[in-house]
Design a protein around this motif. Structure first.
Motif, PDB file in Angstrom:
ATOM      1  N   LYS A  88       0.829  -1.211   0.000  1.00 34.73           N
ATOM      2  CA  LYS A  88       0.000   0.000   0.000  1.00 34.73           C
ATOM      3  C   LYS A  88       0.862   1.260   0.000  1.00 34.73           C
ATOM      4  CE  LYS A  88      -4.373  -1.527   0.382  1.00 34.73           C
ATOM      5  NZ  LYS A  88      -5.510  -1.128  -0.462  1.00 34.73           N
ATOM      6  N   TYR A  89       1.937   1.253   0.764  1.00 35.99           N
ATOM      7  CA  TYR A  89       2.782   2.446   0.820  1.00 35.99           C
ATOM      8  C   TYR A  89       3.475   2.674  -0.527  1.00 35.99           C
ATOM      9  CZ  TYR A  89       6.010   6.027   2.356  1.00 35.99           C
ATOM     10  OH  TYR A  89       6.697   7.218   2.470  1.00 35.99           O
ATOM     11  N   ASN A  90       3.989   1.620  -1.108  1.00 35.00           N
ATOM     12  CA  ASN A  90       4.630   1.764  -2.418  1.00 35.00           C
ATOM     13  C   ASN A  90       3.634   2.217  -3.480  1.00 35.00           C
ATOM     14  OD1 ASN A  90       7.143   1.036  -1.412  1.00 35.00           O
ATOM     15  ND2 ASN A  90       6.914  -1.136  -1.962  1.00 35.00           N
ATOM     16  N   TRP A  91       2.410   1.712  -3.395  1.00 35.92           N
ATOM     17  CA  TRP A  91       1.349   2.146  -4.310  1.00 35.92           C
ATOM     18  C   TRP A  91       1.065   3.645  -4.117  1.00 35.92           C
ATOM     19  CZ3 TRP A  91      -1.279   1.696  -8.530  1.00 35.92           C
ATOM     20  CH2 TRP A  91      -2.617   2.082  -8.661  1.00 35.92           C
ATOM     21  N   ALA A  92       1.043   4.079  -2.857  1.00 30.72           N
ATOM     22  CA  ALA A  92       0.853   5.509  -2.581  1.00 30.72           C
ATOM     23  C   ALA A  92       1.965   6.335  -3.211  1.00 30.72           C
ATOM     24  CB  ALA A  92       0.799   5.752  -1.070  1.00 30.72           C
ATOM     25  N   GLN A  93       3.193   5.802  -3.183  1.00 28.46           N
ATOM     26  CA  GLN A  93       4.326   6.489  -3.799  1.00 28.46           C
ATOM     27  C   GLN A  93       4.195   6.566  -5.321  1.00 28.46           C
ATOM     28  OE1 GLN A  93       5.856   8.225  -1.480  1.00 28.46           O
ATOM     29  NE2 GLN A  93       7.913   7.360  -1.542  1.00 28.46           N
ATOM     30  N   LEU A  94       3.601   5.557  -5.904  1.00 33.59           N
ATOM     31  CA  LEU A  94       3.440   5.549  -7.363  1.00 33.59           C
ATOM     32  C   LEU A  94       2.343   6.514  -7.811  1.00 33.59           C
ATOM     33  CD1 LEU A  94       4.218   4.214 -10.108  1.00 33.59           C
ATOM     34  CD2 LEU A  94       2.361   2.579  -9.683  1.00 33.59           C
ATOM     35  N   ILE A  95       1.205   6.512  -7.109  1.00 37.77           N
ATOM     36  CA  ILE A  95       0.057   7.299  -7.580  1.00 37.77           C
ATOM     37  C   ILE A  95       0.112   8.764  -7.157  1.00 37.77           C
ATOM     38  CG2 ILE A  95      -1.446   5.284  -7.673  1.00 37.77           C
ATOM     39  CD1 ILE A  95      -2.718   6.221  -5.044  1.00 37.77           C
ATOM     40  N   PHE A 144      10.636  12.829  -0.807  1.00 37.93           N
ATOM     41  CA  PHE A 144       9.813  11.823  -1.464  1.00 37.93           C
ATOM     42  C   PHE A 144      10.302  10.427  -1.100  1.00 37.93           C
ATOM     43  CE2 PHE A 144       9.030   9.032  -5.190  1.00 37.93           C
ATOM     44  CZ  PHE A 144       7.649   9.057  -5.168  1.00 37.93           C
ATOM     45  N   GLY A 145      11.561  10.315  -0.714  1.00 43.26           N
ATOM     46  CA  GLY A 145      12.155   9.021  -0.401  1.00 43.26           C
ATOM     47  C   GLY A 145      13.254   8.677  -1.382  1.00 43.26           C
ATOM     48  N   LYS A 146      13.986   7.625  -1.073  1.00 43.53           N
ATOM     49  CA  LYS A 146      15.111   7.225  -1.921  1.00 43.53           C
ATOM     50  C   LYS A 146      14.949   5.827  -2.503  1.00 43.53           C
ATOM     51  CE  LYS A 146      19.210   8.774  -0.922  1.00 43.53           C
ATOM     52  NZ  LYS A 146      20.515   9.055  -0.267  1.00 43.53           N
ATOM     53  N   ASP A 147      13.961   5.072  -2.001  1.00 42.27           N
ATOM     54  CA  ASP A 147      13.777   3.710  -2.520  1.00 42.27           C
ATOM     55  C   ASP A 147      12.397   3.211  -2.107  1.00 42.27           C
ATOM     56  OD1 ASP A 147      14.268   1.333  -3.782  1.00 42.27           O
ATOM     57  OD2 ASP A 147      15.989   0.766  -2.551  1.00 42.27           O
ATOM     58  N   PHE A 178      12.751   2.952  -8.840  1.00 46.59           N
ATOM     59  CA  PHE A 178      12.245   3.999  -7.959  1.00 46.59           C
ATOM     60  C   PHE A 178      12.606   5.393  -8.470  1.00 46.59           C
ATOM     61  CE2 PHE A 178      12.307   6.830  -4.278  1.00 46.59           C
ATOM     62  CZ  PHE A 178      11.057   6.574  -3.729  1.00 46.59           C
ATOM     63  N   LYS A 179      13.747   5.515  -9.128  1.00 47.84           N
ATOM     64  CA  LYS A 179      14.148   6.819  -9.646  1.00 47.84           C
ATOM     65  C   LYS A 179      13.129   7.362 -10.649  1.00 47.84           C
ATOM     66  CE  LYS A 179      19.111   6.170  -8.959  1.00 47.84           C
ATOM     67  NZ  LYS A 179      20.436   6.004  -9.620  1.00 47.84           N
ATOM     68  N   LEU A 180      12.432   6.465 -11.348  1.00 44.00           N
ATOM     69  CA  LEU A 180      11.418   6.906 -12.297  1.00 44.00           C
ATOM     70  C   LEU A 180      10.159   7.387 -11.562  1.00 44.00           C
ATOM     71  CD1 LEU A 180      11.757   4.207 -15.100  1.00 44.00           C
ATOM     72  CD2 LEU A 180      12.783   6.489 -14.981  1.00 44.00           C
ATOM     73  N   ALA A 181       9.831   6.713 -10.449  1.00 42.68           N
ATOM     74  CA  ALA A 181       8.703   7.178  -9.638  1.00 42.68           C
ATOM     75  C   ALA A 181       9.012   8.556  -9.050  1.00 42.68           C
ATOM     76  CB  ALA A 181       8.416   6.178  -8.517  1.00 42.68           C
ATOM     77  N   ARG A 182      10.253   8.740  -8.638  1.00 43.24           N
ATOM     78  CA  ARG A 182      10.677  10.035  -8.108  1.00 43.24           C
ATOM     79  C   ARG A 182      10.636  11.103  -9.210  1.00 43.24           C
ATOM     80  NH1 ARG A 182      13.712  12.152  -3.904  1.00 43.24           N
ATOM     81  NH2 ARG A 182      15.028  13.911  -4.487  1.00 43.24           N
ATOM     82  N   THR A 195       0.180  18.434 -17.868  1.00 45.17           N
ATOM     83  CA  THR A 195       0.923  18.231 -19.119  1.00 45.17           C
ATOM     84  C   THR A 195       2.052  17.217 -18.961  1.00 45.17           C
ATOM     85  OG1 THR A 195       2.454  20.069 -18.684  1.00 45.17           O
ATOM     86  CG2 THR A 195       0.413  20.581 -19.874  1.00 45.17           C
ATOM     87  N   THR A 196       2.195  16.645 -17.759  1.00 47.29           N
ATOM     88  CA  THR A 196       3.255  15.665 -17.497  1.00 47.29           C
ATOM     89  C   THR A 196       2.985  14.352 -18.232  1.00 47.29           C
ATOM     90  OG1 THR A 196       3.397  16.604 -15.270  1.00 47.29           O
ATOM     91  CG2 THR A 196       4.595  14.550 -15.664  1.00 47.29           C
ATOM     92  N   HIS A 197       4.063  13.690 -18.636  1.00 49.74           N
ATOM     93  CA  HIS A 197       4.006  12.320 -19.146  1.00 49.74           C
ATOM     94  C   HIS A 197       4.745  11.436 -18.143  1.00 49.74           C
ATOM     95  CE1 HIS A 197       2.758  14.404 -22.720  1.00 49.74           C
ATOM     96  NE2 HIS A 197       2.610  13.288 -23.405  1.00 49.74           N
ATOM     97  N   PHE A 198       4.117  10.313 -17.772  1.00 49.35           N
ATOM     98  CA  PHE A 198       4.637   9.486 -16.683  1.00 49.35           C
ATOM     99  C   PHE A 198       5.234   8.168 -17.177  1.00 49.35           C
ATOM    100  CE2 PHE A 198       1.117  11.839 -14.525  1.00 49.35           C
ATOM    101  CZ  PHE A 198       1.916  12.559 -13.652  1.00 49.35           C
TER     102      PHE A 198
END
Length: 550
Positions: free
Chosen positions: A163-170, A220-223, A334-338, A350-353
């Motif tokens: 759940k936490y990682n999902w929160a970081q993604l969305i 945001f975090g490092k990993d 994770f660097k891409l999520a960041r 206008t962001t592309h993810f």
């Protein structure tokens, strides 16, 4: 059962639409423990009741927030002030960042001094968007510019990692859809400028620590998290010094031995001084310990309805997380999520993810409309949220994303329109007035029309203080500049006054057209060629501050 909660931060503005430092007086008059202080005397916070995440939870949340805001508004009227929901108040200016505006409580004094000592030097700010804002301050009080709508979601310990990682993604597409803070000091910066401002205002790393890539306190975090919530709590203890100690001491192990639930005061106090955009929280409700995730990236405003819709979107996504998004640490760097997070803060819709299982990048609008909104709807249905609330709230997000008119986009468009009708300061005043007017009506931001300068009220409102019509981009001279340079500066720029200042900006005097008339009458050509600005400038000056009433 899952519980949810929320905290509302807000601004107080006066008749002139400037920040109004009446928080302590309003709190005393309200006498309601749900209202509390914030860092600045022109901000307040409302703590809303925790709710079971089911049925009419969002309607209850909305009704309570409206009721408490109305209560606050009634108290503010005594001081000719009102409450405003916006990520960064457009009329905030440098004078409002003086510590004179800090809430006079010991914990804030101690915190700002602890941050200053930890930093060991000035705080440096540089934020670039359409415009550029660069500043240096001896303290971190500028953090008080930020106001947010923080939402909490309770998580079972066994589900915390996924759940936490999902929160970081969305969080990135969530921010693209909810951004509402594009202006700071009249500069057009990021779509969610709060992100950059908060990170820089609490960055305590000296150049050596920054070089070593030490983690800042706002992060945001490092990993990805891999094992449990303890990954994050351990990281807090290992990488961040203690700034505040808990008020009461507790022997947690002894408490456990007695068959009681420890409050973990030391852990929660330290965790409260580390500002993850998704923050893990430990608490006790009805005698039972729990974990929850606090989303801190959503800004205040633009309306109560927009905020409740934002909360429903996030909570629905959290509750409806598909199984194929488990073990994200195996599916996306994770660097891409960041990268997604900071690009969304900068660019909004206008962001592309970068997204798991998708080659290349996905446009924000496509990702939200085709994948995330259906996930949110499913999550709300799983929680048995009332169908009418699901349809009403998610339609706000859908229409906002389709139209592209987030709060941030509306503010940028409005500001550009208003600057064509008046000065920058008039535009900021009219913009703040327009936000307040539309906020009281309560219609969602994607339906708002652009304002006109007249919305600031008559001339007394638009020119209430010197700051609202003074110019700051001035032609100036130094004391050693030749008078001939000053003459040409006046001639070519069609101006009648030139301030004389040191290179650090300290005012030394002023040269006016009248000064030059005396200069040409009293000195020969040979004498004039040898004279500098300091030889003729007027030094017996009458000065006022930007906040001086007209």
């Amino acid at each position: 059962p899952t519980r949810i909660g929320a905290e509302q931060e807000l601004s107080i503005v006066g008749e002139d639409w400037e920040p109004a430092p009446f928080a302590m007086e309003i709190l005393a008059d309200i006498g309601d423990p749900k209202f509390t202080t914030e860092f600045a005397r022109f901000n307040l916070e409302i703590n809303l009741d925790p709710l079971l995440f089911t049925g009419d939870a969002f309607s209850k949340l909305e009704r309570q927030l409206w009721r408490l805001l109305t209560k606050g508004e009634n108290a503010a009227r005594k001081y000719k002030a009102q409450l405003l929901l916006t990520g960064i108040l457009p009329t905030l200016s440098h004078p409002h960042l003086s510590l004179d505006y800090m809430t006079p409580l010991k914990r804030y004094e101690f915190l700002i001094e602890a941050l200053r000592k930890e930093r060991g030097g000035n705080f440096e700010f540089r934020i670039e968007g359409v415009d550029q804002w660069i500043s240096r301050m001896g303290h971190s009080f500028i953090e008080s510019c930020n106001t947010s709508f923080q939402v909490h979601y309770q998580v079972a310990p066994q589900d915390f990692v996924d759940k936490y990682n999902w929160a970081q993604l969305i969080i990135a597409p969530l921010m693209a859809a909810t951004c509402n803070s594009p202006l700071l000091m009249g500069k057009r910066l990021w779509r969610e400028t709060r992100i950059a401002l908060f990170e820089q205002s609490t960055d305590l790393r000296n150049p050596e620590l920054a070089y070593r890539e030490a983690e800042p306190r706002v992060t945001f975090g490092k990993d990805w998290v891999r094992y449990s919530a303890m990954d994050l709590f351990r990281n807090n203890a290992f990488h961040h010094r203690i700034l505040l100690a808990p008020i009461d001491e507790e022997n947690s192990l002894k408490t456990l031995e007695q068959g009681k639930i420890p409050k973990l005061r030391a852990l929660t106090t330290h965790n409260g001084t580390i500002y993850r955009w998704n923050r893990p929280c430990y608490g006790i409700t009805d005698g039972k310990p729990h974990l929850r995730i606090e989303n801190r990236n959503m800004p205040a405003g633009p309306t109560v309805l927009d905020e409740i819709a934002n909360a429903a979107f996030w909570l629905g996504m959290m509750h409806g997380m598909p199984d194929n998004y488990r073990r994200l640490y195996e599916k996306l760097d994770f660097k891409l999520a960041r990268r997604n997070f900071f690009h969304a803060a900068n660019d909004g819709l206008t962001t592309h993810f970068y997204w798991p299982g998708t080659p290349g990048k996905v446009p924000a609008q496509q990702l939200i409309l085709e994948e995330l909104l259906p996930i949110a709807r499913q999550g709300l249905e799983i929680a048995n949220i009332d169908r009418a609330d699901i349809d009403r709230l998610l339609s706000v997000i859908e229409e906002r994303v389709k139209s592209g008119q987030t709060g941030a986009q509306w503010m940028v468009d409005a500001f550009e329109r208003l600057q064509k009708q008046g000065t920058k300061e008039e535009a900021l005043t009219a913009l703040t007035a327009a936000i307040s007017k539309r906020q009281q009506v309560g219609e969602p931001v994607h339906t708002w029309q652009l304002p006109d300068i007249i919305e600031a009220g008559d001339w007394e409102k638009r020119f209430f203080t010197v700051e609202q019509f003074m110019k700051t981009n001035l032609y100036t001279a130094t004391p050693d500049d030749p008078v001939e340079l000053v003459v040409r500066m006046m001639y070519y720029n069609n101006i009648r006054h030139v301030p004389v200042e040191k290179r650090d900006g300290t005012l030394q005097g002023i040269i006016s057209a009248r000064t030059l008339v005396r200069f040409y009458n009293n000195f020969s050509e040979k004498e004039r060629k040898k004279m500098a600005a300091k030889d003729i400038m007027e030094t017996n000056l009458v000065t006022v501050t930007p906040q001086t009433k007209t």
